[in-house]
Design a protein around this motif. Structure first.
Motif, PDB file in Angstrom:
ATOM      1  N   GLY A   1       0.806  -1.212   0.000  1.00  0.00           N
ATOM      2  CA  GLY A   1       0.000   0.000   0.000  1.00  0.00           C
ATOM      3  C   GLY A   1       0.840   1.264   0.000  1.00  0.00           C
ATOM      4  N   ALA A   2       0.199   2.365  -0.344  1.00  0.00           N
ATOM      5  CA  ALA A   2       0.882   3.657  -0.399  1.00  0.00           C
ATOM      6  C   ALA A   2       1.413   4.029   0.979  1.00  0.00           C
ATOM      7  CB  ALA A   2      -0.080   4.730  -0.894  1.00  0.00           C
ATOM      8  N   GLY A   3       2.640   4.519   1.017  1.00  0.00           N
ATOM      9  CA  GLY A   3       3.252   4.940   2.272  1.00  0.00           C
ATOM     10  C   GLY A   3       3.908   3.827   3.051  1.00  0.00           C
ATOM     11  N   LYS A   4       3.961   2.630   2.487  1.00  0.00           N
ATOM     12  CA  LYS A   4       4.579   1.490   3.167  1.00  0.00           C
ATOM     13  C   LYS A   4       5.860   1.117   2.450  1.00  0.00           C
ATOM     14  CE  LYS A   4       0.475  -0.321   5.254  1.00  0.00           C
ATOM     15  NZ  LYS A   4      -0.391  -1.433   5.464  1.00  0.00           N
ATOM     16  N   PRO A   5       6.835   0.575   3.180  1.00  0.00           N
ATOM     17  CA  PRO A   5       8.078   0.168   2.521  1.00  0.00           C
ATOM     18  C   PRO A   5       7.826  -0.988   1.549  1.00  0.00           C
ATOM     19  CG  PRO A   5       8.060  -0.553   4.810  1.00  0.00           C
ATOM     20  CD  PRO A   5       6.843   0.308   4.604  1.00  0.00           C
ATOM     21  N   SER A   6       8.642  -1.049   0.512  1.00  0.00           N
ATOM     22  CA  SER A   6       8.471  -2.130  -0.470  1.00  0.00           C
ATOM     23  C   SER A   6       8.817  -3.467   0.171  1.00  0.00           C
ATOM     24  CB  SER A   6       9.343  -1.882  -1.692  1.00  0.00           C
ATOM     25  OG  SER A   6      10.701  -1.865  -1.312  1.00  0.00           O
ATOM     26  N   GLY A   7       8.216  -4.496  -0.332  1.00  0.00           N
ATOM     27  CA  GLY A   7       8.432  -5.843   0.188  1.00  0.00           C
ATOM     28  C   GLY A   7       7.369  -6.753  -0.368  1.00  0.00           C
TER      29      GLY A   7
END
Length: 82
Positions: free
Chosen positions: A15-21
């Motif tokens: 989701g937007a605003g979350k670190p990639s993973g």
């Protein structure tokens, strides 16, 4: 009560605003309750309650500002037959 899981999460994005993973495989937990009373062979009343509690797989896909509380629905059914 049952647990819902993703089979594959490779094509899902965070989701937007979350670190990639990678997104967690746990979708959430559902609970269903069905109560029924039969007055006679032609008439019955039933009540159904359903609840979905999102797991980390759903929360991972929501924006960091989104609300991830559970969802529920209540229904009452009146059934006449002839």
């Amino acid at each position: 009560i049952f647990l819902v899981k993703y089979d594959k999460t490779g094509n899902l994005s965070m989701g937007a605003g979350k670190p990639s993973g990678t997104v967690s495989k746990t979708v959430g937990t559902t609970f269903d309750l069905n109560l029924k009373y039969t007055f006679d062979k032609n008439f019955s009343v039933s009540y159904i309650y359903s609840m979905f509690n999102p797991g980390s797989g759903i929360k991972d896909q929501l924006a960091s500002t989104a609300d991830s509380t559970y969802a529920s629905i209540n229904t009452v059914n009146l059934v006449w037959t002839y």
